[in-house]
Design a protein around this motif. Structure first.
Motif, mmCIF file in Angstrom:
data_model
loop_
_atom_site.group_PDB
_atom_site.id
_atom_site.type_symbol
_atom_site.label_atom_id
_atom_site.label_comp_id
_atom_site.label_asym_id
_atom_site.label_seq_id
_atom_site.Cartn_x
_atom_site.Cartn_y
_atom_site.Cartn_z
ATOM 1 N N ARG A 270 0.876 -1.265 -0.014
ATOM 2 C CA ARG A 270 0.113 0.004 -0.060
ATOM 3 C C ARG A 270 0.769 1.257 -0.031
ATOM 4 N NH1 ARG A 270 -5.192 -1.550 3.730
ATOM 5 N NH2 ARG A 270 -5.734 -3.057 2.852
ATOM 6 N N GLY A 271 1.941 1.342 -0.517
ATOM 7 C CA GLY A 271 3.040 2.256 -0.651
ATOM 8 C C GLY A 271 3.531 2.583 0.738
ATOM 9 N N ARG A 272 3.557 1.972 1.630
ATOM 10 C CA ARG A 272 4.183 2.312 2.820
ATOM 11 C C ARG A 272 5.241 1.090 3.377
ATOM 12 N NH1 ARG A 272 1.033 5.726 6.111
ATOM 13 N NH2 ARG A 272 -1.170 6.492 5.048
ATOM 14 N N MET A 273 5.960 1.944 3.908
ATOM 15 C CA MET A 273 7.069 0.976 4.768
ATOM 16 C C MET A 273 6.891 -0.321 5.557
ATOM 17 S SD MET A 273 10.373 0.283 4.568
ATOM 18 C CE MET A 273 11.193 1.580 3.708
ATOM 19 N N VAL A 274 7.328 -1.296 5.455
ATOM 20 C CA VAL A 274 6.825 -2.588 6.276
ATOM 21 C C VAL A 274 7.547 -2.770 7.230
ATOM 22 C CG1 VAL A 274 5.403 -3.638 4.061
ATOM 23 C CG2 VAL A 274 7.941 -4.327 4.389
ATOM 24 N N ALA A 275 8.405 -2.057 7.476
ATOM 25 C CA ALA A 275 9.553 -2.363 8.655
ATOM 26 C C ALA A 275 9.435 -1.027 9.727
ATOM 27 C CB ALA A 275 10.845 -2.711 8.209
ATOM 28 N N LEU A 276 9.671 -1.398 10.792
ATOM 29 C CA LEU A 276 9.353 -0.529 11.828
ATOM 30 C C LEU A 276 10.957 0.027 12.371
ATOM 31 C CD1 LEU A 276 6.513 -1.522 14.222
ATOM 32 C CD2 LEU A 276 6.702 -0.010 12.204
ATOM 33 N N MET A 277 11.905 -0.800 12.306
ATOM 34 C CA MET A 277 13.062 -0.239 12.912
ATOM 35 C C MET A 277 14.006 0.131 11.680
ATOM 36 S SD MET A 277 13.648 -3.270 15.585
ATOM 37 C CE MET A 277 15.220 -3.462 15.122
ATOM 38 N N VAL A 278 14.742 1.029 11.903
ATOM 39 C CA VAL A 278 15.672 1.549 10.870
ATOM 40 C C VAL A 278 16.664 0.451 10.150
ATOM 41 C CG1 VAL A 278 17.968 3.273 10.618
ATOM 42 C CG2 VAL A 278 16.040 3.627 11.939
ATOM 43 N N GLU A 279 17.123 -0.390 11.056
ATOM 44 C CA GLU A 279 18.134 -1.568 10.308
ATOM 45 C C GLU A 279 16.967 -2.215 9.277
ATOM 46 O OE1 GLU A 279 17.802 -1.339 13.419
ATOM 47 O OE2 GLU A 279 19.554 -0.460 14.009
ATOM 48 N N ARG A 280 15.760 -2.710 9.794
ATOM 49 C CA ARG A 280 14.927 -3.457 8.905
ATOM 50 C C ARG A 280 14.607 -2.611 7.699
ATOM 51 N NH1 ARG A 280 11.407 -6.953 13.117
ATOM 52 N NH2 ARG A 280 13.040 -8.070 13.800
ATOM 53 N N GLN A 281 14.384 -1.394 7.839
ATOM 54 C CA GLN A 281 13.833 -0.532 6.738
ATOM 55 C C GLN A 281 15.136 -0.313 5.412
ATOM 56 O OE1 GLN A 281 12.734 3.533 8.336
ATOM 57 N NE2 GLN A 281 11.085 2.495 9.583
ATOM 58 N N ALA A 282 16.264 -0.311 6.272
ATOM 59 C CA ALA A 282 17.516 -0.247 5.440
ATOM 60 C C ALA A 282 17.469 -1.522 4.434
ATOM 61 C CB ALA A 282 18.796 -0.192 6.028
#
Length: 75
Positions: free
Chosen positions: A32-44
């Motif tokens: 849905r066009g949104r980041m699926v991870a909450l922590m910075v490391e997982r977003q990276a």
């Protein structure tokens, strides 16, 4: 309007279309066009996996085009 390929077109529009395409693909790729991870490391990791996937698909298309051109009869 300036025709593509002319110096005026390149100077006026620049690489805008090429820059926006991966952004649009990233929005489509995410849930849905949104980041699926909450922590910075997982977003990276999510962004890295998108970049690797995007480059792998582009590499595959490039190699396919090279194979087709190699098989095409020379004129």
């Amino acid at each position: 309007m300036h025709p593509p390929g002319t110096p005026v077109h390149t100077k006026t529009y620049g690489p805008g279309n090429y820059a926006e395409s991966p952004h649009s693909q990233l929005d489509d790729w995410l849930y849905r066009g949104r980041m699926v991870a909450l922590m910075v490391e997982r977003q990276a990791l999510v962004m890295l996996s998108f970049a690797v996937t995007h480059n792998a698909v582009a590499d595959w298309h490039h190699r396919q085009r090279q194979r087709i051109q190699a098989l095409a009869p020379a004129d």
